[in-house]
Scaffold this motif. Structure first.
Motif, PDB file in Angstrom:
ATOM      1  N   ARG A  69      37.014  42.553  37.286  1.00 64.73           N
ATOM      2  CA  ARG A  69      37.329  43.730  36.476  1.00 64.73           C
ATOM      3  C   ARG A  69      38.659  44.270  37.020  1.00 64.73           C
ATOM      4  NH1 ARG A  69      35.008  47.362  32.827  1.00 64.73           N
ATOM      5  NH2 ARG A  69      34.115  45.405  32.147  1.00 64.73           N
ATOM      6  N   VAL A  70      39.687  44.224  36.188  1.00 63.77           N
ATOM      7  CA  VAL A  70      41.030  44.590  36.676  1.00 63.77           C
ATOM      8  C   VAL A  70      41.668  45.662  35.802  1.00 63.77           C
ATOM      9  CG1 VAL A  70      41.476  42.328  37.720  1.00 63.77           C
ATOM     10  CG2 VAL A  70      42.095  42.727  35.318  1.00 63.77           C
ATOM     11  N   ALA A  71      42.687  46.311  36.356  1.00 60.74           N
ATOM     12  CA  ALA A  71      43.498  47.253  35.581  1.00 60.74           C
ATOM     13  C   ALA A  71      44.306  46.447  34.564  1.00 60.74           C
ATOM     14  CB  ALA A  71      44.421  48.021  36.516  1.00 60.74           C
ATOM     15  N   ASP A  72      44.387  46.963  33.354  1.00 65.42           N
ATOM     16  CA  ASP A  72      45.101  46.249  32.289  1.00 65.42           C
ATOM     17  C   ASP A  72      46.598  46.546  32.406  1.00 65.42           C
ATOM     18  OD1 ASP A  72      45.527  44.747  29.997  1.00 65.42           O
ATOM     19  OD2 ASP A  72      45.283  46.490  28.674  1.00 65.42           O
ATOM     20  N   GLU A  73      47.225  45.867  33.361  1.00 65.20           N
ATOM     21  CA  GLU A  73      48.647  46.134  33.599  1.00 65.20           C
ATOM     22  C   GLU A  73      49.358  44.823  33.932  1.00 65.20           C
ATOM     23  OE1 GLU A  73      48.001  48.907  36.785  1.00 65.20           O
ATOM     24  OE2 GLU A  73      47.857  47.325  38.283  1.00 65.20           O
ATOM     25  N   ALA A  74      50.671  44.826  33.785  1.00 66.24           N
ATOM     26  CA  ALA A  74      51.455  43.606  33.992  1.00 66.24           C
ATOM     27  C   ALA A  74      51.329  43.134  35.433  1.00 66.24           C
ATOM     28  CB  ALA A  74      52.919  43.872  33.650  1.00 66.24           C
ATOM     29  N   GLY A  75      51.299  41.817  35.644  1.00 65.52           N
ATOM     30  CA  GLY A  75      51.384  41.254  36.986  1.00 65.52           C
ATOM     31  C   GLY A  75      50.070  41.029  37.702  1.00 65.52           C
ATOM     32  N   VAL A  76      48.950  41.506  37.139  1.00 65.45           N
ATOM     33  CA  VAL A  76      47.673  41.344  37.844  1.00 65.45           C
ATOM     34  C   VAL A  76      47.304  39.871  37.971  1.00 65.45           C
ATOM     35  CG1 VAL A  76      45.214  41.840  37.810  1.00 65.45           C
ATOM     36  CG2 VAL A  76      46.841  43.589  37.077  1.00 65.45           C
ATOM     37  N   LEU A  77      47.373  39.158  36.860  1.00 61.43           N
ATOM     38  CA  LEU A  77      47.013  37.737  36.875  1.00 61.43           C
ATOM     39  C   LEU A  77      47.876  36.985  37.879  1.00 61.43           C
ATOM     40  CD1 LEU A  77      45.385  35.371  35.735  1.00 61.43           C
ATOM     41  CD2 LEU A  77      47.075  35.155  33.914  1.00 61.43           C
ATOM     42  N   ALA A  78      49.168  37.317  37.911  1.00 62.05           N
ATOM     43  CA  ALA A  78      50.085  36.647  38.839  1.00 62.05           C
ATOM     44  C   ALA A  78      49.690  36.922  40.286  1.00 62.05           C
ATOM     45  CB  ALA A  78      51.515  37.109  38.582  1.00 62.05           C
ATOM     46  N   LEU A 115      43.043  43.990  46.450  1.00 58.76           N
ATOM     47  CA  LEU A 115      44.157  44.369  45.581  1.00 58.76           C
ATOM     48  C   LEU A 115      43.827  45.664  44.849  1.00 58.76           C
ATOM     49  CD1 LEU A 115      45.056  40.919  43.906  1.00 58.76           C
ATOM     50  CD2 LEU A 115      46.388  42.127  45.652  1.00 58.76           C
ATOM     51  N   PRO A 116      44.785  46.588  44.760  1.00 57.39           N
ATOM     52  CA  PRO A 116      44.511  47.873  44.094  1.00 57.39           C
ATOM     53  C   PRO A 116      44.124  47.695  42.621  1.00 57.39           C
ATOM     54  CG  PRO A 116      46.647  47.894  45.220  1.00 57.39           C
ATOM     55  CD  PRO A 116      46.153  46.512  45.311  1.00 57.39           C
ATOM     56  N   SER A 117      44.612  46.625  41.981  1.00 61.80           N
ATOM     57  CA  SER A 117      44.302  46.426  40.556  1.00 61.80           C
ATOM     58  C   SER A 117      42.895  45.893  40.314  1.00 61.80           C
ATOM     59  CB  SER A 117      45.292  45.433  39.935  1.00 61.80           C
ATOM     60  OG  SER A 117      46.590  45.672  40.388  1.00 61.80           O
ATOM     61  N   VAL A 118      42.229  45.453  41.374  1.00 57.98           N
ATOM     62  CA  VAL A 118      40.867  44.930  41.214  1.00 57.98           C
ATOM     63  C   VAL A 118      39.891  46.084  41.392  1.00 57.98           C
ATOM     64  CG1 VAL A 118      39.137  43.317  42.107  1.00 57.98           C
ATOM     65  CG2 VAL A 118      41.527  42.605  41.932  1.00 57.98           C
ATOM     66  N   LEU A 119      39.177  46.414  40.300  1.00 59.67           N
ATOM     67  CA  LEU A 119      38.500  47.707  40.234  1.00 59.67           C
ATOM     68  C   LEU A 119      37.004  47.673  40.525  1.00 59.67           C
ATOM     69  CD1 LEU A 119      40.336  48.808  36.969  1.00 59.67           C
ATOM     70  CD2 LEU A 119      41.011  49.306  39.334  1.00 59.67           C
ATOM     71  N   ALA A 120      36.454  46.469  40.657  1.00 63.48           N
ATOM     72  CA  ALA A 120      35.006  46.389  40.880  1.00 63.48           C
ATOM     73  C   ALA A 120      34.726  45.129  41.696  1.00 63.48           C
ATOM     74  CB  ALA A 120      34.279  46.335  39.535  1.00 63.48           C
ATOM     75  N   PRO A 121      33.517  45.045  42.270  1.00 63.69           N
ATOM     76  CA  PRO A 121      33.201  43.837  43.045  1.00 63.69           C
ATOM     77  C   PRO A 121      33.371  42.584  42.182  1.00 63.69           C
ATOM     78  CG  PRO A 121      31.538  45.521  43.428  1.00 63.69           C
ATOM     79  CD  PRO A 121      32.422  46.028  42.315  1.00 63.69           C
ATOM     80  N   ILE A 122      34.004  41.575  42.751  1.00 58.78           N
ATOM     81  CA  ILE A 122      34.238  40.322  42.030  1.00 58.78           C
ATOM     82  C   ILE A 122      32.910  39.577  41.859  1.00 58.78           C
ATOM     83  CG2 ILE A 122      35.379  38.068  42.161  1.00 58.78           C
ATOM     84  CD1 ILE A 122      37.527  39.484  43.935  1.00 58.78           C
ATOM     85  N   VAL A 123      32.684  39.071  40.654  1.00 58.52           N
ATOM     86  CA  VAL A 123      31.495  38.239  40.412  1.00 58.52           C
ATOM     87  C   VAL A 123      31.890  36.781  40.626  1.00 58.52           C
ATOM     88  CG1 VAL A 123      29.871  37.435  38.657  1.00 58.52           C
ATOM     89  CG2 VAL A 123      30.496  39.866  38.777  1.00 58.52           C
ATOM     90  N   ARG A 124      31.117  36.073  41.427  1.00 58.03           N
ATOM     91  CA  ARG A 124      31.421  34.681  41.754  1.00 58.03           C
ATOM     92  C   ARG A 124      30.189  33.819  41.487  1.00 58.03           C
ATOM     93  NH1 ARG A 124      30.958  32.657  47.696  1.00 58.03           N
ATOM     94  NH2 ARG A 124      28.868  32.778  46.874  1.00 58.03           N
ATOM     95  N   ILE A 125      30.280  32.888  40.559  1.00 57.78           N
ATOM     96  CA  ILE A 125      29.154  31.998  40.259  1.00 57.78           C
ATOM     97  C   ILE A 125      29.638  30.558  40.410  1.00 57.78           C
ATOM     98  CG2 ILE A 125      27.364  31.372  38.576  1.00 57.78           C
ATOM     99  CD1 ILE A 125      27.883  34.075  37.197  1.00 57.78           C
ATOM    100  N   ARG A 126      28.846  29.733  41.076  1.00 60.56           N
ATOM    101  CA  ARG A 126      29.269  28.339  41.282  1.00 60.56           C
ATOM    102  C   ARG A 126      29.204  27.568  39.959  1.00 60.56           C
ATOM    103  NH1 ARG A 126      25.958  30.007  45.285  1.00 60.56           N
ATOM    104  NH2 ARG A 126      27.036  30.502  47.224  1.00 60.56           N
ATOM    105  N   LYS A 127      30.031  26.548  39.878  1.00 59.66           N
ATOM    106  CA  LYS A 127      30.110  25.729  38.656  1.00 59.66           C
ATOM    107  C   LYS A 127      29.888  24.280  39.059  1.00 59.66           C
ATOM    108  CE  LYS A 127      34.345  25.176  36.729  1.00 59.66           C
ATOM    109  NZ  LYS A 127      34.593  23.725  36.599  1.00 59.66           N
ATOM    110  N   GLU A 128      28.972  23.609  38.368  1.00 59.11           N
ATOM    111  CA  GLU A 128      28.648  22.217  38.715  1.00 59.11           C
ATOM    112  C   GLU A 128      28.911  21.337  37.506  1.00 59.11           C
ATOM    113  OE1 GLU A 128      27.755  21.389  41.796  1.00 59.11           O
ATOM    114  OE2 GLU A 128      27.571  23.466  42.519  1.00 59.11           O
TER     115      GLU A 128
END
Lengths: 444, 444
Positions: free
Chosen positions: A363-372, A428-441
């Motif tokens: 969950r991130v702030a909708d602003e330029a540069g976050v993905l980068a 990162l300040p733009s990351v607004l909530a705990p990251i969800v991480r699920i494994r992929k097989e």
């Protein structure tokens, strides 16, 4: 030749099914086994209910030790469950020279080493097809059908309750708590569903499969166990959009550092048969170096499906108990000396050393540069990206929202490495909530 | 204990795979079997090629009888194929007291009764996991894993060549002849593909499964055998629109009048796992009264997948040959006396007595009243209709066409009844071409 006499300890759902099927199909079963197989004695705390199930002609007692002490009894079926009295009774039955059939995955996953050693020393068989995936003959496939192979990995949907819940969550877009209540109402989940939804039941079964597949001791204490209680409906939806379904998998895998043994939710490509196993059904995929990928599917629980496995074990014992005990099918597929030898060479690897791919939701702030910023942190750690799904802020948070979801699928990476990077990404300040991480097989 | 010594007759694709896997995984296999298993002698007409495969240390001869005559050899693997010399050699190996492993479905489906009787009399095992569905341990599942059940039916995709062709026809919209040539080019179909595309190979395998499932003798001569050569791309397309895929199925089923044994193309609901088995893969669905529906999936052919099954049989023999021959797993799952007794009670039913549902495609004149005339003839015979798809004439025959396709799905009906009605429907002046009739199996 006189029928084999069987004593049944605990006549609940599976026990009743076993009694019923054994009676209904007695002629066919006798023609397959070469002699009759009869339950002649039952022990249950509720003697009256037990009598109502078996009727006249079968002795019902309240004390299981009377069954074990009966010299007429050739085979004892243990359907009591749990680690407590069941363990004592199984060991006593073995000591009394009885062959044992059990559906008790918890008992074997935790105390299997002691139980199988006792059985081996006494020259009796302990059969447990019903302990994994109900009526599917997966133990037999692993222990006998695929003996040519160096097994590479196993991944299974081996808990019907959680698969039912996940199927409902996907079908109806509902969240976990709502579906759990529905599952309890329908009888797919127990009043206390902890063992199922926290992955413990699946881990018991995966532990047994890991031992049989790789020739290692049962090591439930070293299994990584993670349930489905934290899964959000939106992750199921995003996974679907990316071509995946989320399943609770029991996985055991040969890797460079030893054997992986883990139960957790995982994204599986929608096109795989395993991803299409719906409702309370079970399925196990086994990959061997010679045979390639094979799959086994069926009902993983229930009275008669589980009874099917219990009775198959009775027939196996009837057919095989006269074979030379030094060569007869070993309990865990490998001979005990080999299992001891493998223990050091094939340790269970810690999760930080597991290499797999991941689904990440930020969950991130909708602003330029976050993905980068996020992807450059991943790149610095050598984690490469398979796909990115960035949602419009309006879709995620409603009109005028300033937040959005960033979904990233990674390629294979070491879990320890990923965890370190995620800690940095989380900061990162733009990351607004705990990251969800699920494994992929990918299961390919 | 000294290794079991194995003699191999015929070292082609599967033989080479068997030799290779047995060497590569020799340590694991020994730890499972309790003793070593070694191919010490090979017979092949092409001695030079055989020597190139096995290298030094293995005796290669041109005459299979030298292998059989060698008193050191415990087990003979027959991978020659066909009904001719293979039959003689298998019977001679049995007479010499050798256990036999074979992948020869044709031989066993036709001469199994004689071969198993000889083996039973001599007290040796004849194992044939590799004869059906390659590396999938389906023989073991039927003969040992599901012994509690009164098997109700089996339906399998048990020929990879035809499944590859049907998958390609569907994916690419191509017709049979084009795809067959492609399959031959890719090595999925043989230069003479008759046994595969006419359903003979699948019928051999279905015959073996029917015997094991129901306790009847192998009766290939009574199997209904129909291939895929007459299938049109348009029927695959129409089936898809109605929610079905067309697969070549081997079916054996318990019915009121006996046992059905038939191989033919069939519509299968797209949502079934079996319908989603693509390419050269195999899968078998088994329905038992206790276990319900189970499915077994994997590679049905190829060097190492088939070798996986051959070696599993070698391990089985190592583990079980010391068991009491009167109770040891019977060759066809049931003890011989029971099979004899069942023969009369469970005859193979003629196709006219089979009850199933149907897909019908009628090329008809695009005029009022045609559908009514066709459906009233069906109704008179008591055949009820599940679905109708009537195409626009323009779509079928192009602009201004006066013909169209009428597709009808029926509910269950006796095949003999349907055939009588279809003869009458065919006589209607509005029916302009031979009616296409494909069976439909709901597999529920």
């Amino acid at each position: 030749m006189k029928p084999l006499q069987v004593g049944l300890l605990g006549i609940g759902t599976v026990g009743s099914g076993t009694f019923k099927v054994l009676q209904r199909n007695q002629e066919e079963i006798r023609h397959r086994a070469g002699r009759g197989i009869e339950i002649t004695m039952v022990a249950d705390l509720d003697v009256a209910r037990a009598k109502a199930v078996v009727g006249e002609g079968v002795k019902v007692v309240g004390d299981a030790r009377e069954v074990i002490a009966n010299p007429q009894i050739d085979i004892v079926i243990e359907l009591i469950g749990g680690y407590g009295v069941a363990k004592t009774l199984v060991l006593e039955a073995i000591a009394a020279g009885k062959h044992v059939v059990t559906a008790n995955k918890a008992l074997l996953a935790v105390h299997g080493t002691e139980i199988f050693a006792a059985a081996h020393a006494k020259g009796v068989m302990v059969a447990f097809e019903a302990a994994v995936a109900g009526g599917i003959p997966i133990i037999k496939a692993l222990r006998e059908g695929l003996t040519a192979n160096s097994i590479q990995w196993i991944a299974g949907i081996i808990n019907g309750t959680t698969n039912f819940i996940l199927s409902e969550m996907r079908d109806k877009g509902l969240d976990f708590d709502t579906v759990l209540k529905e599952a309890q109402r329908l009888g797919y989940a127990e009043a206390d569903p902890t063992f199922d939804i926290e992955g413990v039941d699946a881990a018991h079964k995966a532990t047994l499969m890991s031992a049989i597949a790789f020739g290692i001791p049962v090591q439930f204490d070293k299994a990584h166990v993670e349930g489905i209680t934290k899964l959000a409906a939106q992750d199921i939806k995003y996974a679907e959009q990316l071509g995946y379904r989320i399943k609770l998998l029991g996985i055991t895998k040969r890797s460079a550092k030893g054997i992986e043994l883990r139960v957790h939710p995982a994204l599986v490509p929608s096109k795989r048969l395993l991803a299409n196993v719906e409702g309370a059904m079970n399925a196990v995929v086994v990959n061997g170096d010679a045979v390639g990928t094979t799959l086994y599917y069926g009902k993983g629980a229930g009275s008669e499906p589980t009874a099917s496995a219990v009775i198959a074990d009775l027939v196996d014992i009837t057919r095989l108990h006269t074979a030379d005990t030094e060569h007869r099918v070993p309990h865990l597929a490998f001979h005990p000396e080999a299992i001891l030898a493998n223990k050091g060479d094939l340790p269970i690897v810690p999760m930080s050393e597991v290499v797999t791919s991941y689904y990440l939701r930020l969950r991130v702030a909708d602003e330029a540069g976050v993905l980068a910023r996020v992807t450059s942190l991943l790149a610095e750690a050598g984690i490469s990206i398979d796909a990115v799904l960035q949602r419009e802020a309006d879709e995620v948070g409603g009109e005028g929202s300033t937040q959005t979801d960033l979904i990233i699928l990674t390629h294979d990476t070491r879990e320890g490495t990923l965890d370190e990077v995620l800690a940095r990404v989380q900061g990162l300040p733009s990351v607004l909530a705990p990251i969800v991480r699920i494994r992929k097989e990918e299961l390919s």
